[in-house]
Design an enzyme around this catalytic site. Structure first.
Site, PDB file in Angstrom:
ATOM      1  CG  HIS A   1     -11.522   0.842   8.982  1.00 16.11           C
ATOM      2  ND1 HIS A   1     -10.921   0.419  10.130  1.00 16.11           N
ATOM      3  CD2 HIS A   1     -10.792   0.289   7.967  1.00 16.11           C
ATOM      4  CE1 HIS A   1      -9.881  -0.357   9.840  1.00 16.11           C
ATOM      5  NE2 HIS A   1      -9.790  -0.462   8.529  1.00 16.11           N
TER       6      HIS A   1
ATOM      7  CD  GLU B   1     -11.643   1.880  13.079  1.00 16.52           C
ATOM      8  OE1 GLU B   1     -10.720   2.527  12.571  1.00 16.52           O
ATOM      9  OE2 GLU B   1     -11.996   0.753  12.651  1.00 16.52           O
TER      10      GLU B   1
ATOM     11  CB  SER C   1      -1.943   2.090   8.586  1.00 11.60           C
ATOM     12  OG  SER C   1      -1.661   3.187   9.446  1.00 11.60           O
ATOM     13  NE  ARG C   2      -5.598  -2.709  11.314  1.00  6.56           N
ATOM     14  CZ  ARG C   2      -5.926  -2.862  10.044  1.00  6.56           C
ATOM     15  NH1 ARG C   2      -6.074  -1.786   9.272  1.00  6.56           N
ATOM     16  NH2 ARG C   2      -6.119  -4.068   9.524  1.00  6.56           N
TER      17      ARG C   2
ATOM     18  CB  ILE D   1      -0.954   0.000   1.208  1.00 10.34           C
ATOM     19  CG1 ILE D   1      -1.873  -1.222   1.171  1.00 10.34           C
ATOM     20  CG2 ILE D   1      -1.791   1.288   1.223  1.00 10.34           C
ATOM     21  CD1 ILE D   1      -2.710  -1.400   2.425  1.00 10.34           C
TER      22      ILE D   1
ATOM     23  CG  ASP E   1     -10.705   4.834   5.994  1.00 11.52           C
ATOM     24  OD1 ASP E   1     -11.883   5.262   6.014  1.00 11.52           O
ATOM     25  OD2 ASP E   1     -10.411   3.664   5.681  1.00 11.52           O
TER      26      ASP E   1
END
Length: 334
Positions: free
Chosen positions: A300, A281, A251-252, A173, A276
Site C-alpha cells: 500500500h 493489511e 484502490s481498495r 486517478i 498495492d
C-alpha cells in the site's frame, strides 16, 4: 477555533516527523485557529481514536473516513466538531445523513492522482516486462563460465501497444491512468457509475462494466469501497474476462474477492495481477494470494513519494481554509 490534526510515523525514509509537523503548523496561519497535534505510534483502535481527539475540538484534520470511526458515538463525544478532513482520495461508506444532520462538512484530499496513476502503470509494466527478473538473470549468471544465453528473456514479454485497457472508475486517478495508457498506444475503455462528460474524456470509450470485463486485455480498478463495490471482482466477474487478462488494483482490497482471484491466477484464467492493496493489511497468513507466483503485491505504497505526502497535508490545510471562507471544496457528504 480549536483544530486537531492527527499524525503518525512518517511512512517513507526520506520524510521526517519535523517536516510533517512544519507542514501541519501552517494551519496556524489562518486567523483565529488554535492547533493541537495528536500523535499515534500505530493505527489506533476506535477507542484510541476517540481519545486522540479533544472533546472541545471544532475541526479535525487527518482522519480516516471509515464507518468504524465516524459514527454517532464519536459525534456525541465531540459535539462541537463541524469540519472533518480526510487525507486520502478514498473513503468508506459512512452515515452521511447523520453527518449532515449534525451540520458537519466532511472532505477528502485528492492529492495523488498523478503518482498513484504512475504506480498503477509501474505494476502493469512490471507484470508485462518482468524487468526485475531479467536483471537478476544477468547479475546471477556466471557469464563465460556457462552456456547461458544473453539477449534472452527469461520470462514472457508482453507488448502493451495496441492492447485494450479497461478502467473501472473514472475519478482523477482513473483518468490519469487512462492518459498514461493512451500515450503508450493502448485503447482505453472505461466504466464509471455516472458517465463523465467533457473534452478531458474524449479519448476514452465509456461503456458498460460488462464490456470492460469482457473486452479488456488489462483491467485497472479505481473505485471507492462501499456496499455496492465490495467483492465486485468475484468468480462471476472473472469468468466474463478474457483468458490471460491482467488485473491491477491500487484502490481498495475489498473490491476483489481474493479467493476467487487466487483461483483464477492458479488456473491461468488471469495471467497476472498487480496489487498495492489487500482486504486485510498486513495480510493474514492464510491469504491465498501470498502463494501465487504470478501476482505482485506491494504494501500500500502507491501514495508515498515525499512530494506527494507533503502535498497531501498542504491540500488538507488549503481545503480547510476554503471551508472557513465559505467555499468548501472536495466535500464528500454534500
Amino acid at each position: 477555533m480549536k483544530v486537531v490534526a492527527i499524525y503518525g510515523n512518517p511512512t517513507s525514509e526520506d520524510l521526517s516527523i519535523e517536516e510533517v509537523l512544519d507542514e501541519w503548523a501552517k494551519v496556524t496561519d489562518i486567523p483565529g485557529v488554535e492547533l493541537s497535534l495528536r500523535y499515534y505510534e500505530r493505527f489506533p483502535t476506535v477507542e484510541e481514536f476517540n481519545e486522540l481527539v479533544d472533546v472541545d475540538a471544532d475541526a479535525l484534520l487527518g482522519v480516516w473516513i471509515t464507518k468504524n470511526f465516524l459514527n454517532r458515538e464519536f459525534y456525541d463525544r465531540h459535539p462541537r466538531i463541524r469540519y472533518i478532513a480526510g487525507l486520502a482520495h478514498g473513503y468508506q461508506q459512512i452515515d452521511w445523513e447523520l453527518s449532515r444532520e449534525r451540520g458537519i462538512t466532511i472532505t477528502n484530499t485528492t492529492y495523488g492522482e498523478h503518482t498513484i496513476a504512475e504506480y498503477t502503470m509501474a505494476l502493469l509494466l512490471e507484470l508485462c516486462k518482468r524487468t526485475s527478473v531479467s536483471s537478476s538473470y544477468v547479475k546471477s549468471t556466471e557469464w563465460g563460465k556457462t552456456d547461458a544465453r544473453y539477449m534472452f528473456a527469461p520470462t514472457k514479454q508482453i507488448e502493451l501497444y495496441g492492447k485494450v485497457i479497461g478502467i473501472v472508475g473514472l475519478g482523477k486517478i482513473g483518468l490519469n491512468t487512462a492518459r498514461i495508457a493512451h500515450a503508450m498506444g493502448m485503447k482505453v475503455i472505461a466504466w464509471n457509475r455516472t458517465p463523465k462528460e467533457g473534452v478531458d474524456y474524449d479519448f476514452i470509450e465509456q461503456c458498460s462494466l460488462e464490456r470492460v470485463l469482457t473486452e479488456s486485455d488489462a483491467i485497472s480498478l479505481h473505485i471507492a469501497l462501499n456496499d455496492e463495490t465490495m467483492n465486485m471482482i468475484d468468480d462471476r466477474a472473472i469468468e466474463k474476462m478474457k483468458n490471460d487478462v491482467i488485473l491491477v488494483n491500487t484502490s481498495r482490497g475489498g473490491i476483489v474477492d481474493e479467493k476467487a482471484l487466487a483461483s483464477a491466477l492458479e488456473s491461468g484464467k488471469v495471467y497476472a495481477a498487480g496489487l498495492d492493496v489487500l482486504r486485510n493489511e498486513p495480510p493474514e497468513e492464510d491469504n491465498p494470494l501470498l502463494s501465487c507466483d504470478n501476482v505482485i503485491i506491494t504494501p500500500h505504497i502507491a501514495w508515498l513519494p515525499k512530494t506527494c505526502r507533503m502535498r497531501q497535508i498542504s491540500m488538507a490545510v488549503d481545503n480547510f481554509a476554503s471551508y472557513l471562507n465559505g467555499r468548501a471544496v472536495s466535500v464528500i457528504n454534500g
